[in-house]
Scaffold this active site. Sequence first.
Site, PDB file in Angstrom:
ATOM      1  N   HIS A 191      22.587 -12.613  -8.993  1.00 59.07           N
ATOM      2  CA  HIS A 191      22.187 -13.319  -7.764  1.00 59.07           C
ATOM      3  C   HIS A 191      23.034 -12.724  -6.646  1.00 59.07           C
ATOM      4  CE1 HIS A 191      20.331 -16.938 -10.200  1.00 59.07           C
ATOM      5  NE2 HIS A 191      19.410 -16.043 -10.061  1.00 59.07           N
ATOM      6  N   ARG A 293       3.585  -7.575  -8.922  1.00 56.74           N
ATOM      7  CA  ARG A 293       3.853  -8.378 -10.177  1.00 56.74           C
ATOM      8  C   ARG A 293       3.055  -9.629 -10.318  1.00 56.74           C
ATOM      9  NH1 ARG A 293       9.246  -7.501  -7.266  1.00 56.74           N
ATOM     10  NH2 ARG A 293      10.639  -5.912  -8.753  1.00 56.74           N
ATOM     11  N   ARG A 329      -0.156  -4.797 -11.388  1.00 57.41           N
ATOM     12  CA  ARG A 329       0.426  -4.579 -12.593  1.00 57.41           C
ATOM     13  C   ARG A 329      -0.062  -5.854 -13.345  1.00 57.41           C
ATOM     14  NH1 ARG A 329       6.814  -4.730 -13.592  1.00 57.41           N
ATOM     15  NH2 ARG A 329       6.314  -7.019 -13.263  1.00 57.41           N
ATOM     16  N   GLU A 418       8.324   2.838 -18.755  1.00 56.95           N
ATOM     17  CA  GLU A 418       9.285   2.221 -19.115  1.00 56.95           C
ATOM     18  C   GLU A 418       9.900   2.266 -20.248  1.00 56.95           C
ATOM     19  OE1 GLU A 418       8.163  -2.211 -17.017  1.00 56.95           O
ATOM     20  OE2 GLU A 418       6.643  -1.348 -18.473  1.00 56.95           O
ATOM     21  N   ASN A 441      14.382  -0.013 -13.938  1.00 58.95           N
ATOM     22  CA  ASN A 441      15.253  -1.043 -14.707  1.00 58.95           C
ATOM     23  C   ASN A 441      14.855  -1.128 -16.277  1.00 58.95           C
ATOM     24  OD1 ASN A 441      15.632  -1.777 -12.178  1.00 58.95           O
ATOM     25  ND2 ASN A 441      14.586  -3.683 -12.104  1.00 58.95           N
ATOM     26  N   ASP A 442      13.746  -1.383 -16.755  1.00 56.04           N
ATOM     27  CA  ASP A 442      13.463  -1.228 -18.088  1.00 56.04           C
ATOM     28  C   ASP A 442      13.764   0.013 -19.032  1.00 56.04           C
ATOM     29  OD1 ASP A 442      12.812  -3.826 -19.216  1.00 56.04           O
ATOM     30  OD2 ASP A 442      10.931  -3.800 -18.267  1.00 56.04           O
ATOM     31  N   ARG A 452      19.653  -5.386 -19.660  1.00 59.02           N
ATOM     32  CA  ARG A 452      19.726  -4.928 -18.214  1.00 59.02           C
ATOM     33  C   ARG A 452      20.301  -6.054 -17.608  1.00 59.02           C
ATOM     34  NH1 ARG A 452      15.068  -6.101 -14.965  1.00 59.02           N
ATOM     35  NH2 ARG A 452      13.270  -6.801 -16.016  1.00 59.02           N
ATOM     36  N   CYS A 489       9.016   2.216  -9.055  1.00 58.64           N
ATOM     37  CA  CYS A 489       9.127   0.809  -8.551  1.00 58.64           C
ATOM     38  C   CYS A 489      10.001  -0.008  -8.926  1.00 58.64           C
ATOM     39  CB  CYS A 489       7.432   0.239  -8.839  1.00 58.64           C
ATOM     40  SG  CYS A 489       7.239   0.211 -10.533  1.00 58.64           S
TER      41      CYS A 489
END
EC number: 2.7.3.9
Length: 557
Positions: A191, A293, A329, A418, A441-442, A452, A489
């Site tokens: 955050h 998403r 997605r 990913e 990220n993945d 992560r 992305c």
Amino acid sequence: MIDTANAITGTGVVAGLGYAPALWVKPAPVVPQSCEAHIAEPERELEVARWKAAVTLVSERLSARAANASGAAAEVLEATAALASDRGLQRVVGKLIAAGSSAESATVAAIAQFIEKFEKLGGLMAERVTDLGDIRNRVISELLGLPEPGVPTPETPIILLADDLAPADTATLDPSLILGIATRLGGPTSHTAIIARQLGIPCIVAAAKITDIHDGDHLLLDGGVGTLTLGSDPVDAEARVVADAARRLAVQAWTGPGRTHDGVAVELLANVQDGAGARTAAGFPAQGVGLFRTELCFLSAQTEPSVDEQAAIYGEVLAAFPGQKVVFRTLDAGSDKPVPFVLHPDEENPALGVRGIRLGQGDPGLLERQLDAIALAAEQQGVRNAKVMAPMVATIDEARDFAAACRARALSPGIMVEVPSVALLAEAFLAEVDFMSIGTNDLTQYAMAADRMAPSLAALTDPWQPAVLHLIRSAASAGVSSQKPVGVCGEAAADPFLACVLIGLGLTSLSMAPNALAAVGLQLGSVSLEQCQHAAAAVLRCTTAREARSTAHELLS
């Protein structure tokens, strides 16, 4: 290379420079020993009422801050306010007080239980541990009659230091006084990072050695390379800050479209989660949507929406970008994003379990109904060959079956990169589908075997990790040889210097949070494709994430 002789390093998550004295966040309140006393039974009802009054006031204050905030800050504050008034928390505290604990002791013990549960769940739930700790500290301070803990109100500009920052603290920061943020914990998706990015405050997380810094020490914080430098020459530091301020003004003025300095077009796209998000993104210099998403539309849906209901939601996103690229997605539910109407089995390691395209194992019609809805939305909006990609694909058979299901509905099939197996066999996968998009990220999480969402592993989940960059290069090279588009992305696309490296590797599009588009576009426009390719080649020779980041900054600044 950047001189790090006097620098403390961390993970840079918001680019920019700040130079000012350091100031630490106020420490959490300490529960005095007198509060450990056993509460007599006749007084316990009053103790419960005292606790409820305190937690209600804390929740109301958080909600009031949310009302005065916007965007991600408002959403995070509302979620924290809801967590403070959670009935499960109230039940646990009530039981502890009923057994004789004081309101203060019950608060500490109850939230410790929830923190342990959230840490075991991992993913997004583990990210809420900081929020829980913040709620605990605020409730205890209220019970003890102490001032609210957290960020001090400085009279002059500072660099703010903390172990970690709660959403309630970060969301209310004044960028004119807080010139930079550095935390000992946290990660790129925490955050603190999300809200600091929205506020435009240079930010570094996972800087373990900031405990060596004291209040009043003058610091030069560089959120791009992730360094805090002590003992900088004041004149030089101020000159660098002035130059960075000019860059930020140029970012605000940038309107697109995406292209390098020598005119090579780069698709700069937005990541969105629903129609409202798409309409907001349309106000930024986005050339379309690179990642819709879809699962985020349904996080609170108790039953699966009908095909018509889904189509109406999807149509809103298409309508926000008429005639422009929109990539859907399919449901990436599971792990840290449970969707109520999808059956999620209990798993020891949900990040490696039934998620994404694998959900069809338990509900064979789930994917087909979603594809029907996307096809219907496309037909209603007059869109031909709408682009759809599947998450968590790991095998050629999965890609082939998904492509067939899409083409049967006149949809253009793609897959997410990913799982490392897709990057390693990218040419074979591209023989089955029309395009690929790399979820950094993945991909980083699986390449580095590091959650992560785990703050303690932020150094491993850095997309500048050389192994991750080599996997990205593998996918990009396959796209070039197959003459099919391969984009990014994930969070990596929002880093202006990494974006240049990605284009240098051969990627064709970058999709990111809308508010990151201008900074990326401005940086791309300042360098040629040849410079991007030269930087990419140099970065691939690096052996550490820190070296890779520093090399790119040196060559592309």
